[in-house]
Design an enzyme around this catalytic site. Structure first.
Site, short mmCIF file in Angstrom:
data_model
loop_
_atom_site.label_atom_id
_atom_site.label_comp_id
_atom_site.label_asym_id
_atom_site.label_seq_id
_atom_site.Cartn_x
_atom_site.Cartn_y
_atom_site.Cartn_z
N LYS A 46 -4.38 -1.46 0.57
CA LYS A 46 -3.50 -0.67 -0.30
C LYS A 46 -3.68 0.81 0.02
O LYS A 46 -4.81 1.26 0.20
CB LYS A 46 -3.86 -0.96 -1.77
CG LYS A 46 -3.17 -0.06 -2.79
CD LYS A 46 -1.69 -0.32 -2.92
CE LYS A 46 -0.99 0.65 -3.86
NZ LYS A 46 0.47 0.61 -3.74
N CYS A 133 5.73 7.32 0.20
CA CYS A 133 5.74 6.66 -1.11
C CYS A 133 6.80 7.32 -1.99
O CYS A 133 6.73 8.53 -2.23
CB CYS A 133 4.38 6.72 -1.78
SG CYS A 133 4.45 5.98 -3.43
C1 SIN Z 1 3.48 2.41 -4.75
O1 SIN Z 1 2.28 2.24 -5.02
O2 SIN Z 1 4.22 3.03 -5.53
C2 SIN Z 1 4.06 1.86 -3.50
C3 SIN Z 1 3.48 2.51 -2.31
C4 SIN Z 1 4.51 2.97 -1.33
O3 SIN Z 1 5.70 2.66 -1.48
O4 SIN Z 1 4.16 3.65 -0.40
#
Ligand code: SIN
Length: 314
Positions: A46, A133
């Site tokens: 993540k 993001c």
């Molecule tokens: C998120 O955690 O909002 C998604 C991550 C991303 O789209 O890079």
């Protein structure tokens, strides 16, 4: 002859081109271990920030008939948690396939600080800088600001010598493909990952006359079937514009072996599965690999290199 899915990426041969898309099934050690024990050839963590983040209020992910909408807001356990995981794994499995480690700082300085720590660490896998993001309120996607994109890569490559790729948002115009590619080509990137979700879509529940996720009044990144044509266009646009040393990771709308075949035909080397992994769990990799092999065997291909990038035009 049976088809082989073997894929060489950065001088390492993986059994197949598949892994998760960052954000899906990779938020903690349990999920990462499940990925590592699945039929995906590797995994990406993540996207992390320096410190643990709770992310946006729930509901923040919603499955819809043609894919998903999310506004997670980078919930994560913090940089050290994921770095420790990938380094411990390296020590446990020195011959294991190299892992991918994703960072997404809230500022240029935070990204530089995390990348310096990666540089100084024992991690010997692949690092991904997420510049796309769409879900942090008040923080525009870095890769849509071309001056900032060049500036951050300039600063990163003043000290970063390990393999680095960037996660890009979708672009929608030839002028933007050209400009982005001309900036990316100035740097020793090992790959670009096309694409992150299509930012700031709006899905509506007609019965409730309401949005379906809470953050940002319902606006969120789209994934899944909706985005495959845009993902393919970005894979192709960058495959045909970037220096051949910069590989492409194809992400977006990979639900079947056919979708994977299309990404490879456009020039992708590795492939990431997001929305469909969320829906089906890690067994999705067995199915997609089987389907991709069936397509290749029907067409008489024994290796991916025989068709990768060879999309025909009319
Ligand atoms: C998120 O955690 O909002 C998604 C991550 C991303 O789209 O890079």
């Amino acid at each position: 002859m049976p088809a082989s899915l073997a894929t060489t990426f950065l001088n390492h041969t993986y059994e197949n081109p598949f892994m998760n898309a960052s954000g899906v099934h990779c938020k903690d050690t349990k999920e990462l271990n499940e990925l590592d024990n699945s039929k995906s050839s590797t995994f990406i963590t993540k996207s992390s920030t320096s410190l643990k983040r709770e992310g946006n209020p729930e509901p923040r992910y919603f499955s819809v008939p043609l894919g998903s909408i999310n506004s997670m807001g980078l919930p994560n356990e913090g940089f050290n948690y994921y770095l420790k995981y990938v380094i411990d794994r390296q020590q446990r499995m020195p011959k294991g396939n190299p892992a991918f480690f994703s960072v997404a700082g809230m500022s240029v300085d935070e990204n530089l600080k995390m990348l310096k720590a990666v540089q100084d660490s024992d991690f010997n896998g692949v690092t991904e800088l997420n510049l796309s993001c769409p879900n942090v309120p008040g923080k525009p996607q870095v890769a849509y600001d071309f001056d900032l994109l060049g500036e951050i890569l300039q600063k990163v490559f003043e000290f970063f010598t390990k393999p680095l790729g960037v996660k890009l948002p979708p672009y929608f115009d030839f002028a933007h493909f050209d400009t982005a590619a001309s900036i990316l080509n100035r740097f020793p990137l090992v790959y670009v990952n096309c694409i992150n979700s299509i930012g700031n879509g709006l899905y509506i529940d007609i019965e409730k006359e309401s949005v379906v996720i809470k953050p940002k009044n319902g606006f969120g990144g789209l994934g899944g079937e909706y985005i495959k044509p845009t993902a393919l266009a970005n894979v192709r646009a960058f495959y045909t514009r970037l220096n051949p040393s910069i590989k492409i990771i194809g992400t977006g709308g990979i639900r079947t072996g056919g979708d994977a075949f299309e990404h490879l035909l456009c020039g992708a080397t590795m492939l990431q599965v997001g929305t469909e992994l969320y829906k089906e769990g890690v067994s999705v990799f067995d199915r997609i690999e089987r389907e991709l092999k069936e397509i290749m065997e029907k067409k008489g291909y024994t290796s991916i290199e025989q068709f990768r990038g060879k999309l025909r035009t009319l």
